[in-house]
Design a protein around this motif. Sequence first.
Motif, short mmCIF file in Angstrom:
data_model
loop_
_atom_site.label_atom_id
_atom_site.label_comp_id
_atom_site.label_asym_id
_atom_site.label_seq_id
_atom_site.Cartn_x
_atom_site.Cartn_y
_atom_site.Cartn_z
N SER A 14 0.84 -1.21 0.00
CA SER A 14 0.00 0.00 0.00
C SER A 14 0.86 1.24 0.00
N VAL A 18 0.69 4.24 -2.79
CA VAL A 18 0.54 5.68 -2.54
C VAL A 18 1.66 6.45 -3.22
N GLU A 21 1.20 6.59 -6.90
CA GLU A 21 0.16 7.54 -7.27
C GLU A 21 0.69 8.96 -7.25
N GLU A 130 -0.96 6.76 7.43
CA GLU A 130 -2.01 6.80 6.42
C GLU A 130 -2.28 8.28 6.15
N LYS A 149 -14.05 11.45 4.38
CA LYS A 149 -14.40 10.05 4.71
C LYS A 149 -14.59 9.24 3.43
N LYS A 150 -15.14 9.90 2.41
CA LYS A 150 -15.44 9.18 1.18
C LYS A 150 -14.20 8.93 0.33
N TYR A 151 -13.33 9.94 0.20
CA TYR A 151 -12.28 9.83 -0.82
C TYR A 151 -10.86 9.91 -0.34
N GLN A 153 -8.81 8.43 1.76
CA GLN A 153 -7.93 7.26 1.85
C GLN A 153 -7.76 6.57 0.51
N THR A 154 -8.83 6.59 -0.30
CA THR A 154 -8.80 5.76 -1.49
C THR A 154 -8.32 6.50 -2.73
N ASP A 155 -8.75 7.75 -2.93
CA ASP A 155 -8.46 8.41 -4.20
C ASP A 155 -8.19 9.87 -3.92
N ARG A 158 -9.28 12.48 -6.47
CA ARG A 158 -10.72 12.75 -6.49
C ARG A 158 -11.10 13.62 -5.30
#
Lengths: 276, 345
Positions: A14, A18, A21, A130, A149-151, A153-155, A158
């Motif tokens: 992971s 990151v 990315e 993180e 909360k939505k984005y 950690q993941t993207d 975005r």
Amino acid sequence: GVFAHLEMLEARASAAAVKQEETELQEEKLARLKARVQELRLQRDELRAKVDLQQNRQLGKEGAVSDLAQPSARAVLEWKIKSVKAMLQIFYLTGISGKLTKRGVCFCISTAYEGAYLDSYHLDLCTKPEVQILRHSIPTFIPLERIAKKYLQTDIRRFLSVLSDHLNAYVGRRYQAEQLQEHFSDQIEGTLQRNSLCNLLVFNYNVSSKSKTFPFNVRLLYGDLCCSLPTEVIVSSTPNAPASLAETAAAHSEVFRRVALHKAFHSFRGAERSVA
Amino acid sequence: MDETVAEYIRRTVLKIPRDEIKTMLQKWGFLSETQLQTINFQQMKESISQDVVQLCEENSADIKQAAVLDIIYNHIYPNKRVWSVYQMKKTGEEMEFFDLTDFKKKFKRLLRSALKNVTINFREYEDNAIWIRIAWGTPYTKPNQYKTSYVVYHSQTPYVFISASVLKSNLPLLCQALVVASTYQDIREMELRSHSLNSLKDIVFKRYSQNFQTYYPRPLQERNVAPESDVRIIQESRNEKERIQSVNREVFGDGPQPQLEFAQYKLETMFKSDHKMDILDKKEPFRCLVKFSSPHLLESLKSLAPAGMADAPLSPLLTCIPQKARNYFKIRDKKSFFPGSFVSP
């Protein structure tokens, strides 16, 4: 044990993701800017050629010949500083710029609406263990926690894009309300009722028909926080107004839905002038 | 006009500095321009207030209108009261369109259903701040206009600024009314208090200057270019001074600090001593309260290191105040193998 080993590998993977990315983000930016630099260089060469042509014409008239002096080291340094500053300015003008810090990255989101540069907001992120927001200057009524909360950690791309949309739309709505109050205060009756997010505007304004003025009440709801145009418009006139005004109310309602507030009033003023 | 209303208006006018009385009465708008012309604002305040009461009598002022004058006074001089910050929470994700009329209706309805004798006034300002003035009574007595609570709320934010009066018993009812009216679910008191309302707003709305690292070119400050004041004076520890300045700037930022008057640390840590000198038989936490007070606490903390009175960087317990949005702390021992203390949430 095996699990510990697996966990370690997972963590490594992971972290690598990151990092990859981030580098991809950087490379993309770099490619875009390189293209822009090429563009600007072409422009500069063209302009230089023009200047030379002008100068030669001048010199041709005078009949003197000047030799091009070698640029001094100081001039080169000054030019380098200037081009670096221009590069940083370009970064800033793209709307989202960042700087690597000891613990992660600090992003700067700059907002604009219709060519007017408005506020800048900052986000200080740490990337290990993180991605977390350390501090920020985002206003409290922007739903930052929800978007994070939505984005986050993941993207992260975005996340920044959605946050930038929210901020730009907010300053756009605020700008429209301020422009309205500044330039069309003579048509507005009483005060403009709004809230912190500027996503609900209620006010009364005057419409003239056959040399009489009638008050209209308008209620603008901006359901989409990423949009600077309303999703719902209710224009109503007083009960004793003539029936022909109902058509005007419907027409105005359409205009408010499609066009920025102050531009809508500008068009009303123009329409009235042409009718009168 | 009621005797009590007249007295209330008289006392409110007396609070206002003489040079400000005319502008405040104009803001109030209850007395007409012609009426205001008849008052001589150069005379003694007692006489001015008598004239104002006389004119209010002519216009038959009631307590609601007198309350508006009180709000205006408190809005211009908010630092005369102590403000506490409260934070509201909600779990729902739906976006609310904050409707002012709806908010006012719900707030009044809840308060009035619990307490008949209460005076409620609202006033909105340009910066989306809603000021609420509440004068509390009991089921058997009329509202006491001299013991008022003030609430300042910015729509669509979870923060409320409350300046409660001496009657603390009404606070739960007030909190409940705020939560219901603003469609939140819960409210708790943050450990953040000050006289300066604007500074409290700056801290929670993050309007104070934080030093973010950016590439955006800011005008570089001139360093070492200014000529020496006197060539005979030699700066011995210039490097150290510069280091302190740069650390200070990193921590406190460049702009003015929010104004707080206190920072209070309640220690509930164990007394650490050699085992030979066992002062306490029982292993109890040693209770201690450390209070820092200043007319402008954060500015004075900022100037400690440059003045040579403290090492730079300062303890994070002091510098985290605007970041953590609190100035009342409880420090307890960490219950694990790492000795040390941590700050409770």
